[in-house]
Design an enzyme around this catalytic site. Structure first.
Site, mmCIF file in Angstrom:
data_model
loop_
_atom_site.group_PDB
_atom_site.id
_atom_site.type_symbol
_atom_site.label_atom_id
_atom_site.label_comp_id
_atom_site.label_asym_id
_atom_site.label_seq_id
_atom_site.Cartn_x
_atom_site.Cartn_y
_atom_site.Cartn_z
ATOM 1 N N ASP A 162 0.818 -1.216 0.000
ATOM 2 C CA ASP A 162 0.000 0.000 0.000
ATOM 3 C C ASP A 162 0.850 1.263 0.000
ATOM 4 O OD1 ASP A 162 -2.308 1.503 0.035
ATOM 5 O OD2 ASP A 162 -2.483 1.465 2.218
ATOM 6 N N GLU A 418 3.968 -7.735 7.462
ATOM 7 C CA GLU A 418 2.613 -8.227 7.233
ATOM 8 C C GLU A 418 2.520 -9.412 6.271
ATOM 9 O OE1 GLU A 418 0.038 -5.003 6.151
ATOM 10 O OE2 GLU A 418 0.003 -4.187 8.184
ATOM 11 N N TYR A 473 -5.543 -2.387 13.330
ATOM 12 C CA TYR A 473 -6.412 -1.277 12.952
ATOM 13 C C TYR A 473 -7.827 -1.467 13.472
ATOM 14 C CZ TYR A 473 -2.596 0.379 10.067
ATOM 15 O OH TYR A 473 -1.381 0.843 9.642
ATOM 16 N N GLU A 508 2.183 -0.545 13.892
ATOM 17 C CA GLU A 508 1.267 0.305 13.133
ATOM 18 C C GLU A 508 -0.073 0.375 13.855
ATOM 19 O OE1 GLU A 508 0.615 -0.525 8.995
ATOM 20 O OE2 GLU A 508 2.728 -0.955 8.601
#
Length: 601
Positions: A162, A418, A473, A508
Site C-alpha cells: 500500500d 505483514e 487497525y 502500526e
C-alpha cells in the site's frame, strides 16, 4: 560493502545532478544498444529522484518496464594508479550499468547499494560515459512481489503493498578511488564488561577487517569524539577495551572513530574510518533493554515519500523530518517497508534515534492484497512466492545486514512486513530466512511484523522472533467507527500475545484523516476521530505490562497506487504529505513530551 569516503588515501566524486533520461516503453533499448552512444530523444532527469512525478502526464507516472539514465564525467587526473569504482546507492528495482559499451554490473533489489570495479575501463583525466537501464517491474520472483498484466493497452503493474511504486535512481551515485591494496570490509561488534548501567563502564569493540590485496599488516586506533586516542591494536581481528566508555544511547548519538590502516611495510597503504557506537541491546523477558535499561519505543512507521521527488533522497527534507520527530517527542522509527538511504541511517546514528531496520519484503498477504484490489489464490507456492522469491529475499537480508551491521541506531531487524504467517507454507518459506539472519547477526534481536489476519492463536512465525511486532487497525478496518468495541477487541488480542512472554510492539496503528475535516460527532476521516482512536489505543497500551512500544502509522501522508480505497494516497499521517501537523501531531506531542506546541507543560 563499505561506503565511499574521503580519507588520506581515498577520494570520491558525486555524480548527482541532471542525467539524460529516456523511457523505454517498448523494451527495445537493450537490443538496440542504447548504451553504445549518447542517449537519443532524451530529457533531463534529476538524480537522485523518482522519475514518476517529475513531468506532467501519465506516461512516466504509470510507466512499466525499463528506463534509461546516462551521464558523462571525467576521471580525476590524480587517480592514476588507483583502483576506480562506480557505485550506485540504489536503483529501484533492478539495474544494468554500462561504462562506454561495456556492461559492468547488474543488480536486483531496489534499496541497497551495488558497485563495479571499472579501473580497466577508465583513464585518469579522460571522460567516460555511464549508462544505467533501470527496471521497475515487480513479479512473483522479486522482493517486494508483484504481477505485470499484459493488456491490449499495454502492461499494467499490480502489486500487493500500500505505497506507490516509485522508481529510478533514488539515491546518490559515486565514482571513487582506493589504493589497489585496501580495506575491503569492517565488522564491528560493540559491548560492555559487566553491568552497562554502572556509573563507570569499560566498553569493548570487537572488530574484524578484511583486506583486498596482499598486506603485511593492519593497525587500528579508536578515537573519541574530540580526536583523542582511547585504544589501539595491531592485527586484522581483535577486541579493543575502552575504560570509562561513553555509551551510545537513545537521544545521544555518541560515536567513536575506528581508524583502520592497511600497511605496506612501514607505509600506510589505505585508511578507512568507521564510526562506532558502543551500546548493548537485549531482550529480557518482556522488556527491551538498551544499555541494560528498559527502552519504550515512541515514534512512527515512516516512508521515504515527498512531493515531486517521490522516494528520491534530499538532505533538506531529511533534516526537517528528523526535526519534526524531535519536536513531537519520538525516539525511534521503523524503515517501513524497505531499507532507507544511508544518509538517513547516518543521521539516526549521530543523533541517537533508535531504528527498526526492515527489508523490502512487503505484500506477501492475500487478504491485504484483496483490500487493495488484487486477488491472489495462494501466496506461497512455486507459482507465486516460491523458491526464487525466497532466494531474492535471502539476498535482500544479506545485503541489508552487510550495509547496516555496524550501525548503533539499528537495534532490531525486521525481515518482513505483514506476511501471511498462519499457514504451513508460510512457515516453510520463512523458517530458513530466520535461520539466515541469526547466522549473520550476533548481538541484535530479530523479528517480523504480524498483520491482523494471523492472530496469536494461529500465527506460526512469532516463535522464531525475539519480539512480537503487530500492526492493528481496530476502529478502522475492524469495528470501523465503534471505538468501544475496538478497545475491547484490541486489549483481548494483546493479552493473547502477552502469553508469549516477549516484548510487544505496536508497529502500526491509526486512522485515515483528511486534514482540516472537523466533525462534532467524531465521524471517521475527521481529525477528531483520529485523535479519539489514538487515545483509545494508548489507554490499552498503558494497561498491558508486556507492551514496550508504539509506532503510529504513519508519520506523514504518502502516495499509493490509485484505487477506490485511496483518494490521493494514504491519509493516516500525523502530518500531511507536505509536513503540516494534524491535531493528532499535537496529541502525540503531549503524550510523548508532556508539552504543547509552544513548549509549555
Amino acid at each position: 560493502m563499505l561506503r565511499p569516503q574521503d580519507s588520506a588515501t581515498r577520494e570520491r566524486r558525486s555524480l548527482e545532478g541532471l542525467w539524460r533520461f529516456r523511457p523505454d516503453a517498448d523494451g527495445v533499448g537493450r537490443q538496440e544498444r542504447w548504451y553504445a552512444r549518447p542517449l537519443a530523444d532524451a530529457i533531463d532527469m534529476p538524480v537522485p529522484a523518482s522519475y514518476n512525478d517529475i513531468v506532467p502526464g501519465r506516461e512516466l507516472h504509470d510507466h512499466v518496464g525499463d528506463v534509461w539514465y546516462q551521464t558523462t564525467t571525467r576521471v580525476p587526473r590524480g587517480w592514476a594508479g588507483q583502483r576506480v569504482v562506480l557505485r550506485f546507492d540504489s536503483a529501484t528495482h533492478a539495474a544494468t550499468v554500462f561504462v562506454g559499451e561495456t556492461e559492468v554490473v547488474s543488480h536486483e533489489g531496489g534499496y541497497t547499494p551495488f558497485e563495479a570495479d571499472v579501473t580497466e575501463l577508465v583513464a585518469p583525466g579522460e571522460e567516460i560515459r555511464i549508462t544505467a537501464v533501470v527496471d521497475n517491474r515487480l513479479t512473483w520472483e522479486t522482493i517486494p512481489p508483484g504481477i505485470v498484466e499484459r493488456t491490449p493497452h499495454g502492461p499494467r503493474q499490480k502489486y500487493m503493498h500500500d505505497f506507490f511504486n516509485y522508481a529510478g535512481l533514488h539515491r546518490p551515485v559515486w565514482l571513487y578511488a582506493t589504493p589497489a591494496v585496501h580495506v575491503d570490509d569492517i565488522t564491528v561488534v560493540p559491548g560492555v564488561q559487566g553491568d552497562p548501567t554502572a556509573e563507570h563502564v569499560t566498553g569493548t569493540v570487537g572488530y574484524a577487517v578484511a583486506v583486498a590485496g596482499e598486506s603485511p599488516g593492519v593497525r587500528v586506533r579508536l578515537l573519541d569524539a574530540d580526536g583523542g586516542e582511547v585504544a589501539r591494536a595491531d592485527g586484522a581481528t581483535g577486541t579493543l577495551e575502552v575504560p570509562d566508555v561513553h555509551l551510545w544511547q537513545p537521544g545521544e548519538g555518541y560515536q567513536y572513530d575506528l581508524v583502520v590502516e592497511v600497511l605496506d611495510g612501514q607505509t600506510v597503504a589505505d585508511v578507512y574510518v568507521q564510526k562506532v557506537g558502543v551500546r548493548t541491546v537485549e531482550v529480557r523477558g518482556t522488556q527491551f533493554l538498551i544499555n541494560g535499561r528498559p527502552f519504550y519505543f515512541r515514534g512512527f512507521g515512516m516512508h521515504e515519500d515527498h512531493l515531486t521527488r517521490g522516494k528520491g533522497h534530499d538532505d533538506a527534507e531529511m533534516v526537517h523530518d528528523f526535526a519534526l520527530l524531535e519536536w513531537i517527542g519520538a525516539n525511534s522509527l521503523r524503515t517501513s517497508h524497505y531499507p532507507y538511504a544511508e544518509e538517513v541511517m547516518d543521521y539516526a546514528d549521530a543523533h541517537g534515534i533508535v531504528v527498526i531496520d526492515e527489508t523490502a519484503a512487503v505484500g506477501m498477504n492475500a487478504s491485504v492484497a484483496a483490500v487493495l484490489g488484487t486477488k491472489i489464490e495462494q501466496v506461497f507456492s512455486e507459482q507465486t512466492v516460491g523458491s526464487k522469491a525466497q532466494a531474492a529475499h535471502a539476498q535482500a537480508i544479506r545485503e541489508l545486514y552487510e550495509r547496516d551491521k555496524n550501525r548503533p541506531s539499528v537495534v532490531l531487524w525486521s525481515i518482513a512486513n505483514e506476511p501471511e504467517s498462519h499457514t504451513p507454507e508460510s512457515e516453510e518459506y520463512f523458517k530458513p530466512l530466520f535461520a539466515l539472519i541469526r547466522e549473520l547477526e550476533k548481538h541484535r534481536p530479530v523479528g517480523f511484523v504480524n498483520v491482523m489476519y494471523s492472530k496469536a492463536d494461529v500465527d506460526r512465525l512469532a516463535k522464531y522472533g525475539d519480539v512480537i511486532m503487530v500492526n492493528r487497525y481496530y476502529g478502522w478496518y475492524t469495528d470501523p467507527g465503534d471505538l468501544a468495541a475496538a478497545e475491547a477487541a484490541l486489549e483481548d488480542e494483546l493479552r493473547e500475545w502477552e502469553s508469549h512472554g516477549k516484548p510487544i510492539l505496536m508497529t502500526e496503528y491509526g486512522a485515515d484523516t483528511v486534514a482540516g475535516l472537523h466533525d462534532l460527532t467524531g465521524a471517521m476521516w475527521s481529525e477528531e476521530y483520529q485523535g479519539e482512536l489514538l487515545q483509545m489505543y494508548h489507554r490499552v497500551f498503558d494497561r498491558v505490562d508486556a507492551f514496550q512500544g508504539e509506532h503510529v502509522w504513519n508519520f506523514a501522508d504518502f502516495q499509493t497506487s490509485r484505487g477506490i480505497v485511496r483518494v490521493d494516497g494514504n491519509k493516516k499521517g500525523a502530518f500531511t504529505r507536505d509536513r503540516r501537523p494534524k491535531a493528532a501531531a499535537h496529541l502525540l506531542r503531549r503524550r510523548w513530551t508532556g508539552r504543547d506546541w509552544l513548549g509549555q507543560d
